[in-house]
Motif scaffolding. Structure first.
Motif, PDB file in Angstrom:
ATOM      1  N   GLU A 298       1.061  -1.151  -0.018  1.00  0.00           N
ATOM      2  CA  GLU A 298       0.059  -0.033   0.088  1.00  0.00           C
ATOM      3  C   GLU A 298       0.832   1.144   0.111  1.00  0.00           C
ATOM      4  N   LEU A 299       2.233   1.115   0.867  1.00  0.00           N
ATOM      5  CA  LEU A 299       2.850   2.259   0.823  1.00  0.00           C
ATOM      6  C   LEU A 299       3.595   2.531  -0.575  1.00  0.00           C
ATOM      7  N   ALA A 300       3.804   1.481  -1.235  1.00  0.00           N
ATOM      8  CA  ALA A 300       4.340   1.515  -2.512  1.00  0.00           C
ATOM      9  C   ALA A 300       3.372   2.227  -3.535  1.00  0.00           C
ATOM     10  N   LYS A 301       2.389   1.875  -3.310  1.00  0.00           N
ATOM     11  CA  LYS A 301       1.298   2.376  -4.292  1.00  0.00           C
ATOM     12  C   LYS A 301       0.955   3.872  -4.212  1.00  0.00           C
ATOM     13  N   GLU A 302       0.996   4.269  -3.051  1.00  0.00           N
ATOM     14  CA  GLU A 302       1.088   5.777  -2.683  1.00  0.00           C
ATOM     15  C   GLU A 302       2.184   6.449  -3.080  1.00  0.00           C
ATOM     16  N   VAL A 303       3.325   5.765  -2.806  1.00  0.00           N
ATOM     17  CA  VAL A 303       4.387   6.493  -3.308  1.00  0.00           C
ATOM     18  C   VAL A 303       4.663   6.482  -5.074  1.00  0.00           C
ATOM     19  N   HIS A 304       4.084   5.622  -5.486  1.00  0.00           N
ATOM     20  CA  HIS A 304       3.706   5.438  -6.991  1.00  0.00           C
ATOM     21  C   HIS A 304       2.971   6.593  -7.519  1.00  0.00           C
ATOM     22  N   GLU A 305       1.651   6.922  -6.858  1.00  0.00           N
ATOM     23  CA  GLU A 305       0.573   7.841  -7.298  1.00  0.00           C
ATOM     24  C   GLU A 305       1.343   9.032  -7.066  1.00  0.00           C
ATOM     25  N   VAL A 306       2.179   9.495  -5.988  1.00  0.00           N
ATOM     26  CA  VAL A 306       2.692  10.520  -5.924  1.00  0.00           C
ATOM     27  C   VAL A 306       3.720  11.000  -6.925  1.00  0.00           C
ATOM     28  N   ALA A 307       4.528   9.937  -7.184  1.00  0.00           N
ATOM     29  CA  ALA A 307       5.850  10.022  -8.196  1.00  0.00           C
ATOM     30  C   ALA A 307       5.015  10.411  -9.575  1.00  0.00           C
ATOM     31  N   TYR A 308       3.907   9.986  -9.848  1.00  0.00           N
ATOM     32  CA  TYR A 308       3.085  10.052 -11.053  1.00  0.00           C
ATOM     33  C   TYR A 308       2.973  11.561 -11.460  1.00  0.00           C
ATOM     34  N   LEU A 309       2.785  12.364 -10.262  1.00  0.00           N
ATOM     35  CA  LEU A 309       2.757  13.772 -10.706  1.00  0.00           C
ATOM     36  C   LEU A 309       3.812  14.423 -11.479  1.00  0.00           C
ATOM     37  N   THR A 310       4.857  13.914 -10.970  1.00  0.00           N
ATOM     38  CA  THR A 310       6.199  14.468 -11.655  1.00  0.00           C
ATOM     39  C   THR A 310       6.572  14.025 -12.906  1.00  0.00           C
ATOM     40  N   GLU A 311       5.982  12.648 -13.297  1.00  0.00           N
ATOM     41  CA  GLU A 311       5.820  12.309 -14.667  1.00  0.00           C
ATOM     42  C   GLU A 311       5.034  13.141 -15.594  1.00  0.00           C
ATOM     43  N   LYS A 312       3.795  13.700 -15.000  1.00  0.00           N
ATOM     44  CA  LYS A 312       3.143  14.365 -15.512  1.00  0.00           C
ATOM     45  C   LYS A 312       3.920  15.668 -16.094  1.00  0.00           C
ATOM     46  N   GLN A 313       4.520  16.324 -15.188  1.00  0.00           N
ATOM     47  CA  GLN A 313       5.343  17.243 -15.406  1.00  0.00           C
ATOM     48  C   GLN A 313       6.460  17.181 -16.728  1.00  0.00           C
TER      49      GLN A 313
END
Length: 184
Positions: free
Chosen positions: A84-99
Motif C-alpha cells: 500500500e505504501l508503494a502504491k501511494e509513493v507511485h501515485e505521488v511520483a506520477y505527478l512528476t511524470e506528468k510534468q
C-alpha cells in the motif's frame, strides 16, 4: 443624421483597427514561432498541475501516510502495508511524470526502473527504503514546482509582451485609419 454617420465611422475605424492589430500580432507571433492559443492553454495546464503538486506537498503526502497507519511488525501484514505504501509513493511520483510529459523530458526507462524498485521494496517488505523513495519523490516534486513556475513565468511574460504589442499596434493602426483611406 450626420452625428450618427460620424459615430458609425468611428465604430468602424475602431473595429477595423482592432481586427488589423490582432491579425498583425498573430502574424508576428507565427513568424517568431509562437502559438499564442497553445501557450494560453499551456499556462492553464501548468496551473492545474502546479495546484496538484502543491496540494501533495502541503500536507497531501503526510495525509496519505497517516491513512495507512503504523507499520506492522509481522510479515504478512507488513508486506501488505508495504504494498500500500508503494502504491501511494507511485501515485505521488506520477505527478512528476506528468510534468516531465508536458516538458518532453519523460523517460519510460526511468519510470520503469522506479516502478521496479518500488515493487522490489514492497515484496521484500522494506519500509525504510520505501520511505527513502518517498523522500526522493518529495525532492522531485519540489524541483517540478520550480520548473513549472519558471516555464509559467516565461509564458506569462510572452503573453504580456504580445498584449502590449497588440495595444500599441491597435493605437497605431487606429491613427493610420484616421488619416489614411478611411476618412470621416
Amino acid at each position: 443624421m450626420a452625428g450618427l454617420n460620424r459615430d458609425l465611422v468611428l465604430v468602424i475605424k475602431g473595429v477595423a483597427s482592432c481586427l488589423t492589430a490582432a491579425f498583425l500580432v498573430f502574424f508576428i507571433s507565427a513568424l517568431s514561432g509562437e502559438d499564442l492559443p497553445k501557450n494560453h492553454s499551456t499556462i492553464k495546464d501548468l496551473d492545474r498541475i502546479l495546484g496538484e503538486i502543491s496540494a501533495e506537498l502541503n500536507g497531501g503526502i503526510e495525509r496519505r501516510i497517516r491513512q495507512l497507519g503504523e507499520a506492522p511488525k509481522k510479515n504478512p501484514y507488513k508486506r501488505f502495508y508495504c504494498a500500500e505504501l508503494a502504491k501511494e509513493v507511485h501515485e505521488v511520483a506520477y505527478l512528476t511524470e506528468k510534468q516531465k510529459i508536458m516538458f518532453d523530458t519523460y523517460s519510460v526507462r526511468d519510470f520503469e526502473d522506479k516502478s521496479r524498485r518500488l515493487v522490489a521494496y514492497s515484496e521484500s517488505a522494506d519500509t525504510e527504503r520505501l520511505l527513502g523513495e518517498l523522500d526522493i519523490v518529495k525532492r522531485e516534486l519540489k524541483n517540478s514546482v520550480n520548473l513549472i513556475e519558471s516555464r509559467k513565468g516565461k509564458l506569462i511574460r510572452q503573453r504580456t509582451a504580445y498584449l502590449i504589442l497588440f495595444f500599441i499596434l491597435w493605437i497605431a493602426v487606429y491613427f493610420y485609419y484616421g488619416r489614411g483611406f478611411i476618412r470621416s
